[in-house]
Every structure is written in structure tokens, then in C-alpha cells.
Design an enzyme around this catalytic site. Sequence first.
Site, PDB file in Angstrom:
ATOM      1  N   ASP A  51       0.849  -1.202   0.000  1.00 16.56           N
ATOM      2  CA  ASP A  51       0.000   0.000   0.000  1.00 16.56           C
ATOM      3  C   ASP A  51       0.882   1.248   0.000  1.00 16.56           C
ATOM      4  O   ASP A  51       1.584   1.517   0.968  1.00 16.56           O
ATOM      5  CB  ASP A  51      -0.860  -0.019   1.270  1.00 16.56           C
ATOM      6  CG  ASP A  51      -1.804   1.164   1.341  1.00 16.56           C
ATOM      7  OD1 ASP A  51      -2.859   1.105   0.691  1.00 16.56           O
ATOM      8  OD2 ASP A  51      -1.489   2.149   2.036  1.00 16.56           O
ATOM      9  N   TYR A  56       2.990   9.513   0.573  1.00 19.22           N
ATOM     10  CA  TYR A  56       3.996   8.844   1.414  1.00 19.22           C
ATOM     11  C   TYR A  56       5.422   8.976   0.864  1.00 19.22           C
ATOM     12  O   TYR A  56       6.373   8.643   1.556  1.00 19.22           O
ATOM     13  CB  TYR A  56       3.689   7.345   1.584  1.00 19.22           C
ATOM     14  CG  TYR A  56       2.292   7.015   2.024  1.00 19.22           C
ATOM     15  CD1 TYR A  56       1.489   7.950   2.688  1.00 19.22           C
ATOM     16  CD2 TYR A  56       1.748   5.755   1.778  1.00 19.22           C
ATOM     17  CE1 TYR A  56       0.203   7.631   3.072  1.00 19.22           C
ATOM     18  CE2 TYR A  56       0.461   5.437   2.175  1.00 19.22           C
ATOM     19  CZ  TYR A  56      -0.308   6.381   2.808  1.00 19.22           C
ATOM     20  OH  TYR A  56      -1.587   6.061   3.197  1.00 19.22           O
ATOM     21  N   LYS A  86      -2.616   5.948  -4.218  1.00 18.98           N
ATOM     22  CA  LYS A  86      -3.746   6.834  -3.904  1.00 18.98           C
ATOM     23  C   LYS A  86      -3.555   8.212  -4.535  1.00 18.98           C
ATOM     24  O   LYS A  86      -2.436   8.733  -4.577  1.00 18.98           O
ATOM     25  CB  LYS A  86      -3.895   6.996  -2.381  1.00 18.98           C
ATOM     26  CG  LYS A  86      -3.942   5.671  -1.652  1.00 18.98           C
ATOM     27  CD  LYS A  86      -4.180   5.807  -0.169  1.00 18.98           C
ATOM     28  CE  LYS A  86      -3.878   4.494   0.528  1.00 18.98           C
ATOM     29  NZ  LYS A  86      -2.501   4.347   0.955  1.00 18.98           N
ATOM     30  N   HIS A 119      -7.683   9.365  -1.905  1.00 19.61           N
ATOM     31  CA  HIS A 119      -7.120   9.285  -0.553  1.00 19.61           C
ATOM     32  C   HIS A 119      -8.070   9.874   0.501  1.00 19.61           C
ATOM     33  O   HIS A 119      -8.225   9.315   1.585  1.00 19.61           O
ATOM     34  CB  HIS A 119      -5.768  10.021  -0.527  1.00 19.61           C
ATOM     35  CG  HIS A 119      -4.826   9.519   0.515  1.00 19.61           C
ATOM     36  ND1 HIS A 119      -3.465   9.454   0.318  1.00 19.61           N
ATOM     37  CD2 HIS A 119      -5.030   9.073   1.776  1.00 19.61           C
ATOM     38  CE1 HIS A 119      -2.884   8.978   1.421  1.00 19.61           C
ATOM     39  NE2 HIS A 119      -3.813   8.744   2.305  1.00 19.61           N
ATOM     40  N   ASN A 162     -11.332   6.905   3.492  1.00 16.87           N
ATOM     41  CA  ASN A 162     -11.866   7.887   4.437  1.00 16.87           C
ATOM     42  C   ASN A 162     -13.237   8.408   4.014  1.00 16.87           C
ATOM     43  O   ASN A 162     -13.557   9.582   4.210  1.00 16.87           O
ATOM     44  CB  ASN A 162     -10.871   9.044   4.630  1.00 16.87           C
ATOM     45  CG  ASN A 162      -9.553   8.560   5.217  1.00 16.87           C
ATOM     46  OD1 ASN A 162      -9.536   8.019   6.310  1.00 16.87           O
ATOM     47  ND2 ASN A 162      -8.455   8.743   4.487  1.00 16.87           N
ATOM     48  N   PRO A 211      -4.187  -0.546  11.668  1.00 14.49           N
ATOM     49  CA  PRO A 211      -4.815  -1.677  12.364  1.00 14.49           C
ATOM     50  C   PRO A 211      -4.298  -1.839  13.790  1.00 14.49           C
ATOM     51  O   PRO A 211      -4.957  -2.456  14.618  1.00 14.49           O
ATOM     52  CB  PRO A 211      -4.424  -2.887  11.501  1.00 14.49           C
ATOM     53  CG  PRO A 211      -3.174  -2.464  10.797  1.00 14.49           C
ATOM     54  CD  PRO A 211      -3.349  -1.000  10.529  1.00 14.49           C
ATOM     55  N   GLN A 286     -15.269  -6.216  22.063  1.00 14.65           N
ATOM     56  CA  GLN A 286     -16.297  -5.197  21.788  1.00 14.65           C
ATOM     57  C   GLN A 286     -16.377  -4.163  22.905  1.00 14.65           C
ATOM     58  O   GLN A 286     -16.920  -3.088  22.726  1.00 14.65           O
ATOM     59  CB  GLN A 286     -17.662  -5.867  21.603  1.00 14.65           C
ATOM     60  CG  GLN A 286     -17.890  -6.230  20.153  1.00 14.65           C
ATOM     61  CD  GLN A 286     -19.074  -7.156  19.955  1.00 14.65           C
ATOM     62  OE1 GLN A 286     -19.728  -7.575  20.915  1.00 14.65           O
ATOM     63  NE2 GLN A 286     -19.346  -7.484  18.713  1.00 14.65           N
ATOM     64  N   PRO A 289     -12.771   0.642  24.789  1.00 15.38           N
ATOM     65  CA  PRO A 289     -13.219   2.022  24.535  1.00 15.38           C
ATOM     66  C   PRO A 289     -12.819   2.487  23.132  1.00 15.38           C
ATOM     67  O   PRO A 289     -11.746   2.137  22.640  1.00 15.38           O
ATOM     68  CB  PRO A 289     -12.483   2.841  25.613  1.00 15.38           C
ATOM     69  CG  PRO A 289     -12.088   1.851  26.655  1.00 15.38           C
ATOM     70  CD  PRO A 289     -11.898   0.534  25.967  1.00 15.38           C
TER      71      PRO A 289
HETATM   72  N1  LIG Z   1      -5.768   5.884   3.664  1.00 19.11           N
HETATM   73  C1  LIG Z   1      -5.289   6.608   4.663  1.00 19.11           C
HETATM   74  O1  LIG Z   1      -5.713   7.749   4.910  1.00 19.11           O
HETATM   75  C2  LIG Z   1      -4.206   6.013   5.534  1.00 19.11           C
HETATM   76  C3  LIG Z   1      -3.908   6.602   6.785  1.00 19.11           C
HETATM   77  C4  LIG Z   1      -2.916   6.029   7.590  1.00 19.11           C
HETATM   78  C5  LIG Z   1      -2.253   4.881   7.137  1.00 19.11           C
HETATM   79  N2  LIG Z   1      -2.539   4.333   5.911  1.00 19.11           N
HETATM   80  C6  LIG Z   1      -1.844   3.117   5.425  1.00 19.11           C
HETATM   81  O2  LIG Z   1      -1.962   2.087   6.407  1.00 19.11           O
HETATM   82  C7  LIG Z   1      -0.671   1.646   6.779  1.00 19.11           C
HETATM   83  C8  LIG Z   1      -0.656   1.131   8.194  1.00 19.11           C
HETATM   84  O3  LIG Z   1      -1.166   2.080   9.114  1.00 19.11           O
HETATM   85  P1  LIG Z   1      -0.247   2.914  10.097  1.00 19.11           P
HETATM   86  O4  LIG Z   1       1.126   2.951   9.535  1.00 19.11           O
HETATM   87  O5  LIG Z   1      -0.964   4.180  10.382  1.00 19.11           O
HETATM   88  O6  LIG Z   1      -0.263   2.129  11.448  1.00 19.11           O
HETATM   89  P2  LIG Z   1      -0.199   0.629  12.028  1.00 19.11           P
HETATM   90  O7  LIG Z   1       0.155  -0.346  10.964  1.00 19.11           O
HETATM   91  O8  LIG Z   1      -1.417   0.446  12.843  1.00 19.11           O
HETATM   92  O9  LIG Z   1       0.991   0.770  13.061  1.00 19.11           O
HETATM   93  C9  LIG Z   1       2.321   0.877  12.672  1.00 19.11           C
HETATM   94  C10 LIG Z   1       3.156   1.039  13.941  1.00 19.11           C
HETATM   95  O10 LIG Z   1       3.019  -0.147  14.736  1.00 19.11           O
HETATM   96  C11 LIG Z   1       4.279  -0.703  15.039  1.00 19.11           C
HETATM   97  N3  LIG Z   1       4.158  -2.170  14.889  1.00 19.11           N
HETATM   98  C12 LIG Z   1       3.964  -2.878  13.767  1.00 19.11           C
HETATM   99  N4  LIG Z   1       3.891  -4.202  14.023  1.00 19.11           N
HETATM  100  C13 LIG Z   1       4.061  -4.324  15.366  1.00 19.11           C
HETATM  101  C14 LIG Z   1       4.086  -5.440  16.236  1.00 19.11           C
HETATM  102  N5  LIG Z   1       3.938  -6.687  15.769  1.00 19.11           N
HETATM  103  N6  LIG Z   1       4.299  -5.205  17.563  1.00 19.11           N
HETATM  104  C15 LIG Z   1       4.475  -3.936  18.032  1.00 19.11           C
HETATM  105  N7  LIG Z   1       4.445  -2.835  17.247  1.00 19.11           N
HETATM  106  C16 LIG Z   1       4.243  -3.027  15.919  1.00 19.11           C
HETATM  107  C17 LIG Z   1       5.236  -0.126  14.022  1.00 19.11           C
HETATM  108  O11 LIG Z   1       6.473   0.060  14.615  1.00 19.11           O
HETATM  109  P3  LIG Z   1       7.779  -0.758  14.116  1.00 19.11           P
HETATM  110  O12 LIG Z   1       8.039  -0.276  12.729  1.00 19.11           O
HETATM  111  O13 LIG Z   1       8.814  -0.359  15.105  1.00 19.11           O
HETATM  112  O14 LIG Z   1       7.410  -2.219  14.178  1.00 19.11           O
HETATM  113  C18 LIG Z   1       4.605   1.210  13.626  1.00 19.11           C
HETATM  114  O15 LIG Z   1       5.097   2.254  14.451  1.00 19.11           O
HETATM  115  C19 LIG Z   1       0.217   2.862   6.507  1.00 19.11           C
HETATM  116  O16 LIG Z   1       1.593   2.546   6.490  1.00 19.11           O
HETATM  117  C20 LIG Z   1      -0.351   3.325   5.192  1.00 19.11           C
HETATM  118  O17 LIG Z   1       0.122   2.498   4.128  1.00 19.11           O
HETATM  119  C21 LIG Z   1      -3.527   4.874   5.132  1.00 19.11           C
END
Ligand SMILES: NC(=O)c1ccc[n+]([C@@H]2O[C@H](COP(=O)([O-])OP(=O)(O)OC[C@H]3O[C@@H](n4cnc5c(N)ncnc54)[C@H](OP(=O)(O)O)[C@@H]3O)[C@@H](O)[C@H]2O)c1
Length: 317
Positions: A51, A56, A86, A119, A162, A211, A286, A289
Site C-alpha cells: 500500500d 507517502y 492513492k 485518498h 476515508n 490496524p 467489543q 473504549p
Molecule cells: N488511507 C489513509 O488515509 C491512511 C492513513 C494512515 C495509514 N494508511 C496506510 O496504512 C498503513 C498502516 O497504518 P499505520 O502505519 O498508520 O499504522 P499501524 O500499521 O497500525 O501501526 C504501525 C506502527 O506499529 C508498530 N508495529 C507494527 N507491528 C508491530 C508489532 N507486531 N508489535 C508492536 N508494534 C508493531 C510499528 O512500529 P515498528 O516499525 O517499530 O514495528 C509502527 O510504528 C500505513 O503505512 C499506510 O500504508 C492509510
Amino acid sequence: MDSVEIPEVVLNSGHKMPAIGLGTAGSMAPSAEQLTPLFIEAIAAGYRHIDTAALYRTEEIVGQAVAEALGRGLIKSRDELFITTKLWCTDADHDLVLPALNDHLGTLGMQYVDLYLIHWPVRIKKDDSDSTNTMHFDIRGTWEGMEECCRMGLAKSIGVSNYSCAKLSTLLQYATIPPAVNQVELNVSWQQQKLMEFCKDKGIHVCAFSPLGAYGSYWGINAVMESPILIDIAAARNKTPAQVALRWIREQGATPVVWSFNRERMRQNLQIFDWELTDEEVAKMQQIPQQRATTGKDFVSPEGQYKTLEQLWDGEI
Ligand SMILES: NC(=O)c1ccc[n+]([C@@H]2O[C@H](COP(=O)([O-])OP(=O)(O)OC[C@H]3O[C@@H](n4cnc5c(N)ncnc54)[C@H](OP(=O)(O)O)[C@@H]3O)[C@@H](O)[C@H]2O)c1
């Protein structure tokens, strides 16, 4: 090291999408030196869905990693991968969509993307660094531009990100190609039941960004990874909290897009397909919070199209 075989979901476009994606929007400034080996390792580990987005600044790095993975024989053809990019808000208007996709494809070094998403339902003035300087977003015209990209075969599937239920309803009135995906924040601390039911009813697949609540990122929250409920379930099941959080998304029928810059955690996050949560565990989750990590507050201003967060999300906040 072993490579995990990832199941696929079928989108309403008829195309298949791997049921977990690798996010590429990290907290750090993207550097090809750091990220290219990481993305190659992700492909070696089994990730087939990546993605990215204009925002980015990782498209070029993704393209380089894919070329190198091909060169090393980790994949036989680019078709084995599912690449999402996006449309950024500065290009969110009918006549700008196709030229923007051509730019994305040039940067990626690819002939097509598997999924092209709007996006945000937001238009920002071009060459304006102030994201609050929004213009009127033409929901219908922008989608027509996306449909053109799909008809030309430059994007195999098209979708949005979004979008609230209300904006999806509006879009569905006009769409001749329905959105295949709505990529939204979805996690145990932002469960979005109304949106999930709406999308299921309309055949729109949900991709779950943040996630893990973007744990540790400047836009993130701790509510997912430090949830006592999640931690207890993980300990009892001999899983990590991240695996429980990702598995929950899978069981909601959605596809998580998860980012890790750490090789071990990146691999660990793939281990969610050969076990299940119990009904009791899901019921406990569920009770977690609820709060959004990504509010979109930058797109809200007294002069802009969205004057309040209520308006941006059509009350779904
Ligand atoms: N469409 C949109 O508006 C939008 C918005 C936000 C994000 N996104 C997309 O979604 C992707 C993922 O979302 P996100 O980056 O916001 O957040 P995320 O995947 O929920 O969280 C990433 C964070 O979690 C840590 N992490 C990952 N695996 C882990 C594990 N097994 N144990 C502990 N910590 C862990 C990572 O740190 P480490 O690297 O240190 O593991 C990183 O700091 C983005 O990279 C992007 O591609 C899209």
C-alpha cells in the site's frame, strides 16, 4: 526463512486481493537505502499486497524493490503482486485524476496499479502546502476520472478512502463502476460497526489502515496495543497483541494494511491465518473504549468545505 502463503479476497471488480497488505507510510522520512531492503524482505516473507500513495513518497522505492525482487527471482512476474496507490487531494478533480495516475505509474515504473484510491474526500489547492486550504471537492466528477482510469486498464480496481456511509451513498448514486474498496481506519479501538455493515451490504470491501492504532507513530494512539483486554487475550493464546488485533480485523471480513519497520515484527504480523478468535474473545474486544487515531482535523477550517469534523465524517465520529 519460510514464506507465508497469504489467502486472497475477491473484490466486486472480480480481481483478487491478498488478505493482508504492507503499509508504507512510516513515521520516518522515507529513505531508499533503508526501505528497499525492507520491502524486498517483506516480499520474501510472503507479502504480496503493498500500500503506497503519492503522499507517502514511497512509490519510487516500492517500484525499485519490486524490480529487485523480480531480478532475484522472489516473484516471477509483477502480476503476482497487488499494488495500491492513492490520488492526493491536490489532484482530486475530474481532469487531474488520469494525469496523476500516469505520474504515479511513472514513479512506480509500472504499467498499471491493482487498486487506485481517492485518498480523502477533500480537494486542496494545487501547490499549496497548507492542507486546510481546501476547495470544493467534486465527488461525482472525481469518481468519473477514476472510472476512466479503470476503463483504460491503468487501474484494475478503483476505490476510495476515508469515506463515510453518507459519502459512499452519494457516490453510489452516480457510479457506473462501484468502488471496490473503502480504506479506512479500522481497529479494535475504532470498530466502525455502522460503516462495516453498510460496506458489506453494498459489496464494498474494507481495507483497515492503522490496524494497530499506528502504535508509536506521531499520528498514533496506544489504545489498541496497550489495551488490557487485548493483552490478556494475547497472553492466553500465546499470540502477540498485534496478531490478535490483526486477526480481529480479518474476522470482521476486512483486510489489514499494517506497517512495521522491524523485520521480526513484519514477519510476525503475517501469522494470523491459521487460528481463530473465540466468540467470547470477540465479545470481550467489543468492550474496548472507542476513539479515532486519524481525525482528519487538518481538513477542517472555517473557510473550507468542511467546517467541523462532524461535516467531514457526516456525523460518524
Ligand atoms: N488511507 C489513509 O488515509 C491512511 C492513513 C494512515 C495509514 N494508511 C496506510 O496504512 C498503513 C498502516 O497504518 P499505520 O502505519 O498508520 O499504522 P499501524 O500499521 O497500525 O501501526 C504501525 C506502527 O506499529 C508498530 N508495529 C507494527 N507491528 C508491530 C508489532 N507486531 N508489535 C508492536 N508494534 C508493531 C510499528 O512500529 P515498528 O516499525 O517499530 O514495528 C509502527 O510504528 C500505513 O503505512 C499506510 O500504508 C492509510
